[in-house]
Design a protein around this motif. Sequence first.
Motif, PDB file in Angstrom:
ATOM      1  N   LYS A  30       0.718  -1.668   0.020  1.00  0.00           N
ATOM      2  CA  LYS A  30       0.187   0.026   0.048  1.00  0.00           C
ATOM      3  C   LYS A  30       0.804   1.650  -0.453  1.00  0.00           C
ATOM      4  O   LYS A  30       0.512   2.134  -1.213  1.00  0.00           O
ATOM      5  N   TYR A  52      -0.843   5.098  13.918  1.00  0.00           N
ATOM      6  CA  TYR A  52      -1.018   5.102  14.805  1.00  0.00           C
ATOM      7  C   TYR A  52       0.565   4.369  15.121  1.00  0.00           C
ATOM      8  O   TYR A  52       0.433   4.327  16.482  1.00  0.00           O
ATOM      9  N   ARG A  99       9.081   2.780  12.519  1.00  0.00           N
ATOM     10  CA  ARG A  99       8.939   1.431  11.865  1.00  0.00           C
ATOM     11  C   ARG A  99       9.653  -0.264  12.878  1.00  0.00           C
ATOM     12  O   ARG A  99       9.498  -0.721  11.944  1.00  0.00           O
ATOM     13  N   ALA A 107       1.493  -0.726  17.520  1.00  0.00           N
ATOM     14  CA  ALA A 107       0.421   0.322  17.204  1.00  0.00           C
ATOM     15  C   ALA A 107      -0.822  -0.881  16.503  1.00  0.00           C
ATOM     16  O   ALA A 107      -2.075   0.246  16.563  1.00  0.00           O
ATOM     17  N   ASP A 139      -9.355   1.624   7.449  1.00  0.00           N
ATOM     18  CA  ASP A 139     -10.841   1.826   7.469  1.00  0.00           C
ATOM     19  C   ASP A 139     -10.722   3.000   6.428  1.00  0.00           C
ATOM     20  O   ASP A 139     -11.634   3.931   7.162  1.00  0.00           O
ATOM     21  N   ILE A 140      -9.579   3.671   5.314  1.00  0.00           N
ATOM     22  CA  ILE A 140     -10.133   4.340   4.325  1.00  0.00           C
ATOM     23  C   ILE A 140     -10.836   4.701   3.429  1.00  0.00           C
ATOM     24  O   ILE A 140     -12.236   5.705   3.475  1.00  0.00           O
ATOM     25  N   ARG A 191     -10.781  -6.693  15.109  1.00  0.00           N
ATOM     26  CA  ARG A 191     -11.278  -5.770  16.350  1.00  0.00           C
ATOM     27  C   ARG A 191     -12.446  -5.505  16.265  1.00  0.00           C
ATOM     28  O   ARG A 191     -12.857  -5.295  15.293  1.00  0.00           O
TER      29      ARG A 191
HETATM   30  O1   DC Z   1       0.075   0.071   7.651  1.00  0.00           O
HETATM   31  P1   DC Z   1       1.223   0.048   9.508  1.00  0.00           P
HETATM   32  O2   DC Z   1       1.520  -1.098   9.321  1.00  0.00           O
HETATM   33  O3   DC Z   1       1.958   1.278   9.292  1.00  0.00           O
HETATM   34  O4   DC Z   1       0.161   0.322  10.172  1.00  0.00           O
HETATM   35  C1   DC Z   1       0.561   0.248  11.456  1.00  0.00           C
HETATM   36  C2   DC Z   1      -1.025  -0.120  12.221  1.00  0.00           C
HETATM   37  O5   DC Z   1      -1.887   0.364  12.494  1.00  0.00           O
HETATM   38  C3   DC Z   1      -1.565  -1.422  11.652  1.00  0.00           C
HETATM   39  O6   DC Z   1      -1.560  -2.786  12.080  1.00  0.00           O
HETATM   40  C4   DC Z   1      -2.987  -1.199  11.871  1.00  0.00           C
HETATM   41  C5   DC Z   1      -3.395   0.083  12.204  1.00  0.00           C
HETATM   42  N1   DC Z   1      -4.069   0.908  11.063  1.00  0.00           N
HETATM   43  C6   DC Z   1      -5.586   1.162  11.535  1.00  0.00           C
HETATM   44  O7   DC Z   1      -6.167   0.539  11.723  1.00  0.00           O
HETATM   45  N2   DC Z   1      -6.197   1.913  10.841  1.00  0.00           N
HETATM   46  C7   DC Z   1      -5.548   2.661   9.915  1.00  0.00           C
HETATM   47  N3   DC Z   1      -6.451   3.342   9.501  1.00  0.00           N
HETATM   48  C8   DC Z   1      -3.944   2.809   9.766  1.00  0.00           C
HETATM   49  C9   DC Z   1      -3.574   1.804  10.168  1.00  0.00           C
END
Ligand code: DC
Length: 234
Positions: A30, A52, A99, A107, A139-140, A191
């Motif tokens: 992504k 997050y 990271r 997160a 969840d965008i 969740r």
């Molecule tokens: O995309 P990422 O791996 O950087 O995201 C880190 C964590 O944040 C992922 O395990 C779930 C959470 N996350 C989320 O719940 N909703 C989002 N829109 C983006 C990330």
Amino acid sequence: MSLAHALFYGVELHFMGLVIAIDGPAGAGKSTIARRLAERLGFTYIDSGAMYRAVALWALQREIDASDVHRVTQLAEAAEITLGAQIHLNGEDVTELIRAADVAAAASRVAIIPGVRRALVEKQRALGQEGNVVMEGRDIGTVVFPAAQLKIFLDAAPHERVKRRVTETPGAHERTVAGQIADRDARDRSRNESPLTQAPDAVYLDSTRLSLAEVEEEILKLVRARMTNGKEFH
Ligand code: DC
């Protein structure tokens, strides 16, 4: 509303207030795709996961456990997070720190907390309100921008996602990474609050056997199709 334009298949296209939402599991590609797409279209790239991660990092630094819902929510509400080539948390450059594997795991734990999601979704909506953004996360398309004009659910087979993460992380071991990704996927999908799911109107794209350039091309085709079949982005 912001206006962007891109020279696109030899045609100058103008975009107004367009939101492209890219959701999917960890390691599906992504971030890389969203960044490339934003560059190509002259849009702003927004990495919602970094938010997050920033909250999780702050909680780890303050030794606040993710189970302490109240205090972690307070952190999310108070956090000043700026995104861009560098990511800042309360004025500190945390680009590298967020990271780390322990921050990624934390997160997905803080992301379970409804108050944290409420605070961060509000920040994400504020960032995207001008439009012409490519925003990626979980969840965008379902929650943050349910009216996004183009929604992509970017997926890849678990073994391929593990392979990609191992390749991009020096010193990473395949079995460890496989465990970390499986844990994170399980938490993100199960969740109660805004779980990772495909929006009904999202286009499902399986990138397992596609190169980055091929995925980018597929999405650009969708952008072009939406622009030319009467569903212009304004
Ligand atoms: O995309 P990422 O791996 O950087 O995201 C880190 C964590 O944040 C992922 O395990 C779930 C959470 N996350 C989320 O719940 N909703 C989002 N829109 C983006 C990330």
